[in-house]
Design a protein around this motif. Structure first.
Motif, PDB file in Angstrom:
ATOM      1  N   LEU A   6      -8.399   2.782   8.645  1.00 48.46           N
ATOM      2  CA  LEU A   6      -8.291   2.482   7.220  1.00 48.46           C
ATOM      3  C   LEU A   6      -9.028   3.515   6.370  1.00 48.46           C
ATOM      4  O   LEU A   6     -10.206   3.797   6.604  1.00 48.46           O
ATOM      5  CB  LEU A   6      -8.838   1.087   6.933  1.00 48.46           C
ATOM      6  N   ARG A  77       0.914   2.136   5.325  1.00 48.43           N
ATOM      7  CA  ARG A  77       0.662   1.056   4.375  1.00 48.43           C
ATOM      8  C   ARG A  77      -0.354   1.521   3.344  1.00 48.43           C
ATOM      9  O   ARG A  77      -1.309   2.227   3.678  1.00 48.43           O
ATOM     10  CB  ARG A  77       0.103  -0.191   5.085  1.00 48.43           C
ATOM     11  N   LEU A 102      -3.093  -4.699   5.461  1.00 49.18           N
ATOM     12  CA  LEU A 102      -3.430  -3.306   5.791  1.00 49.18           C
ATOM     13  C   LEU A 102      -3.816  -3.138   7.258  1.00 49.18           C
ATOM     14  O   LEU A 102      -3.738  -2.035   7.795  1.00 49.18           O
ATOM     15  CB  LEU A 102      -4.595  -2.820   4.921  1.00 49.18           C
ATOM     16  N   ALA A 110      -3.800   3.447   7.315  1.00 46.26           N
ATOM     17  CA  ALA A 110      -3.488   2.688   6.097  1.00 46.26           C
ATOM     18  C   ALA A 110      -4.516   3.074   5.046  1.00 46.26           C
ATOM     19  O   ALA A 110      -5.562   3.652   5.354  1.00 46.26           O
ATOM     20  CB  ALA A 110      -3.520   1.188   6.374  1.00 46.26           C
TER      21      ALA A 110
END
Length: 246
Positions: A6, A77, A102, A110
């Motif tokens: 992330l 994403r 996510l 993401a």
């Protein structure tokens, strides 16, 4: 569920104290990938490093890029945060309900996108996200400090990451955002060529197409199919023009 892939993306952050505080709160909640889009301050200034305390390595490893599409390269994403009412059809969601999305493909990158301290994200920048979150605040004082907003979202993400894998919803092979963006560019070019779009209104009309496709959460194979259709249309148009010129 993992936070490893992330990215926390800050668009044109102007305050070194905010950037340092964000690095600290990211480390608090187990996030390490910071991306700065055209930062308006020095993320390695003494102010930023002092606020980061024991998270200086996050500032030192932060990726600096010139544009938001560069920051999203490879992501499948992306959620954008916004504090303003939008005129689009896409709904504003609560972080607690939206952010788990996510993490549903932890092996794929993401991004969670935050805007400028003073004016957030532009409509053009919001186009690059598939979903949008707004942190609910007291109506008497809606404005949130950037570092505070990041802290709230990082907390929610950390709570999501602790959920057992069986509680997540399986997803299909979502197309990377840069692949979808290439499709949008090809679509706009073709629609301009056939006269469906006009240069002075193309941006606003393309926003509608982006909203439509973002709601569909296109898979890689579906984007390939759509691009194949457009290639065939372009081939047919060229052949028609060539035959008319004979």
């Amino acid at each position: 569920m993992s936070l490893a892939g992330l990215r926390i993306v800050l668009v044109e952050p102007a305050g070194p104290l905010n950037v340092g505080a964000i690095a600290r709160v990211m480390k608090n909640f187990g996030l390490h990938h910071l991306v700065l889009v055209n930062p308006q301050c020095n993320p390695l200034s003494m102010e930023a490093l002092k606020m980061a305390v024991h998270a200086k390595e996050i500032l030192e490893s932060a990726v600096l890029v010139a544009t938001l599409p560069e920051a999203l390269q490879g992501c499948v994403r992306a959620i954008a945060t916004t504090g303003r009412v939008r005129s689009w059809e896409m709904p504003l969601e609560n972080p607690r309900t939206a952010l788990p999305w996510l993490l549903e493909e932890p092996e794929k990158p993401a991004a969670l996108i935050f805007g400028r301290e003073d004016r957030g994200l532009s409509n053009e920048e919001l186009n690059y996200a598939q979903r949008f979150v707004c942190i609910p605040t007291n109506q008497n004082y809606l404005s949130l400090n950037l570092a505070t907003a990041v802290a709230i979202c990082c907390y929610e993400l950390a709570q999501c990451a602790e959920l057992p894998e069986t509680q997540t919803q399986s997803q299909s092979d979502l197309a990377p955002l840069d692949v979808v963006e290439a499709y949008y560019q090809q679509l706009e070019s073709l629609l301009l060529k056939i006269g469906y779009l006009y240069p002075h209104t193309a941006a606003s009309r393309m926003e509608k197409f982006r909203q439509l496709y973002n709601r569909a959460h296109l898979e890689t194979g579906e984007v390939a199919m759509l691009r194949g259709i457009m290639h065939q249309v372009e081939w047919a148009l060229k052949n028609q023009i060539d035959s008319e010129n004979l």
